[in-house]
Design a protein around this motif. Structure first.
Motif, PDB file in Angstrom:
ATOM      1  N   ARG A  41       1.613  -9.643   0.709  1.00 18.56           N
ATOM      2  CA  ARG A  41       0.252 -10.146   0.446  1.00 18.56           C
ATOM      3  C   ARG A  41      -0.664  -9.060  -0.122  1.00 18.56           C
ATOM      4  NH1 ARG A  41      -1.046 -15.100   2.839  1.00 18.56           N
ATOM      5  NH2 ARG A  41       0.868 -16.164   3.454  1.00 18.56           N
ATOM      6  N   GLY A  42      -0.078  -7.949  -0.569  1.00 16.05           N
ATOM      7  CA  GLY A  42      -0.883  -6.953  -1.269  1.00 16.05           C
ATOM      8  C   GLY A  42      -1.332  -5.746  -0.484  1.00 16.05           C
ATOM      9  N   ALA A  43      -0.731  -5.468   0.662  1.00 11.98           N
ATOM     10  CA  ALA A  43      -1.114  -4.288   1.430  1.00 11.98           C
ATOM     11  C   ALA A  43      -0.836  -3.016   0.632  1.00 11.98           C
ATOM     12  CB  ALA A  43      -0.341  -4.245   2.753  1.00 11.98           C
ATOM     13  N   ASN A  44      -1.750  -2.065   0.718  1.00  6.35           N
ATOM     14  CA  ASN A  44      -1.628  -0.781   0.026  1.00  6.35           C
ATOM     15  C   ASN A  44      -0.769   0.155   0.863  1.00  6.35           C
ATOM     16  OD1 ASN A  44      -1.873   1.650  -1.283  1.00  6.35           O
ATOM     17  ND2 ASN A  44      -4.106   1.752  -1.167  1.00  6.35           N
ATOM     18  N   VAL A  45       0.438   0.428   0.393  1.00  7.08           N
ATOM     19  CA  VAL A  45       1.398   1.194   1.187  1.00  7.08           C
ATOM     20  C   VAL A  45       0.978   2.646   1.348  1.00  7.08           C
ATOM     21  CG1 VAL A  45       2.894   1.913  -0.723  1.00  7.08           C
ATOM     22  CG2 VAL A  45       3.884   1.524   1.544  1.00  7.08           C
ATOM     23  N   ASN A  46       0.116   3.146   0.470  1.00  7.59           N
ATOM     24  CA  ASN A  46      -0.309   4.545   0.552  1.00  7.59           C
ATOM     25  C   ASN A  46      -1.762   4.704   1.007  1.00  7.59           C
ATOM     26  OD1 ASN A  46       2.126   5.948  -0.289  1.00  7.59           O
ATOM     27  ND2 ASN A  46       1.775   5.054  -2.303  1.00  7.59           N
ATOM     28  N   ALA A  47      -2.321   3.654   1.577  1.00 11.39           N
ATOM     29  CA  ALA A  47      -3.702   3.730   2.078  1.00 11.39           C
ATOM     30  C   ALA A  47      -3.783   4.763   3.197  1.00 11.39           C
ATOM     31  CB  ALA A  47      -4.144   2.367   2.582  1.00 11.39           C
ATOM     32  N   ARG A  48      -4.936   5.428   3.291  1.00  8.88           N
ATOM     33  CA  ARG A  48      -5.138   6.468   4.300  1.00  8.88           C
ATOM     34  C   ARG A  48      -6.244   6.068   5.265  1.00  8.88           C
ATOM     35  NH1 ARG A  48      -3.518  11.708   2.614  1.00  8.88           N
ATOM     36  NH2 ARG A  48      -2.488  11.725   0.588  1.00  8.88           N
ATOM     37  N   ASP A  49      -6.102   6.497   6.521  1.00  8.93           N
ATOM     38  CA  ASP A  49      -7.196   6.314   7.465  1.00  8.93           C
ATOM     39  C   ASP A  49      -8.127   7.518   7.364  1.00  8.93           C
ATOM     40  OD1 ASP A  49      -6.143   8.447   8.963  1.00  8.93           O
ATOM     41  OD2 ASP A  49      -4.986   7.115  10.257  1.00  8.93           O
TER      42      ASP A  49
END
Length: 263
Positions: free
Chosen positions: A143-151
């Motif tokens: 569904r489009g989750a960003n695999v390299n997103a950072r907290d």
């Protein structure tokens, strides 16, 4: 023929008592469910938005209470509502691995990459527990989750999966293009997170064999074993500092070919 019929044998007293207790418990549970439904109807109202306290939202997602979940939407509950920490219903559904709840929320427009106040998206929570929620991770990625997103601390889901020994989640995100070399705000790679022996790891008795498998996976994907943290430590140096000499992870890192390690 009637005489040949088997005689009714009385059950032992304990078994009879257990059966009566079971009937009573089932009756109480059914009645409690009816009362909960009534309370929800009273709480919700036609203009109610899903700004429930955190424990309420956790309860129905963790238990997979899809019937109560559907009741909320029937009364036009707001799927984007958040608690005081910025966590949405999607966060809790992902954390508890409730695929059915996740699908319903996404179908209703829940934002897969929206973060809480700490910078964690719901996708991050697929790697933020000791449970390996492969189904949740796959669904969110589709569904489009960003695999390299950072907290806010610079961690990606790969860092989290490496830390908690979530082999399935680590494999999935690597297969779809997670950056194996990325570092957090402290300069730690996923390999450092594999080695890290935090208090939480000990508290929840994370399986070090699973963490070892992730270390092997990272090496096979070309992670830089010589990467140093902001304070100048490689993953091997961290392993020698924090892990016992007979640790399988430490032994594996020590045994890497000389061209890979540089101490």
């Amino acid at each position: 023929m009637a005489a040949a019929a088997a005689a009714v044998v009385p059950l032992p007293q304990e078994v009879s008592a257990a059966r009566r207790l079971l009937v009573e418990v089932e009756g109480v549970a059914a009645e409690a469910k009816k009362k909960i439904a009534v309370v929800f109807d009273q709480m919700i109202g036609c203009n109610f938005t899903m700004n429930l306290p955190s424990p309420c939202r956790e309860a129905w997602t963790e238990r997979g209470a899809v019937d109560l979940f559907a009741r909320l939407f029937l009364h036009k509950a707001e799927v984007h509502a958040k608690n005081a920490n910025g966590n949405s219903a999607l966060h809790f559904a992902v954390f508890s691995g409730q695929r059915g709840a996740i699908e319903r929320l996404l179908d209703r427009g829940a934002q897969v990459n929206e973060s809480n106040q700490a910078g964690y998206s719901a996708f991050d929570w697929a790697g933020g527990s000791v449970n390996d929620h492969r189904d949740a991770a796959e669904l969110l990625l589709s569904r489009g989750a960003n695999v390299n997103a950072r907290d806010d601390e610079g961690n990606t889901i790969l860092h989290c999966a490496a830390h908690f020994g979530l082999v399935d989640v680590a494999e999935i995100v690597l297969d779809v293009g997670a950056d194996v070399q990325t570092t957090d705000n402290l300069g730690w790679t996923a390999l450092h997170h594999v080695v890290w022996r935090s208090a939480m790891i000990e508290k929840y008795r994370v399986d070090y064999q699973k963490k070892l498998r992730i270390a092997q996976m990272l090496i096979s994907r070309g992670i830089n074993v010589n990467a140093v943290t902001n304070d100048g430590m490689t993953a091997l140096a961290l392993a020698k500092r924090d892990l016992p000499a007979d640790s399988p992870i430490r032994t594996f890192l020590v045994g890497l070919p000389p061209q890979l390690q540089q101490q």
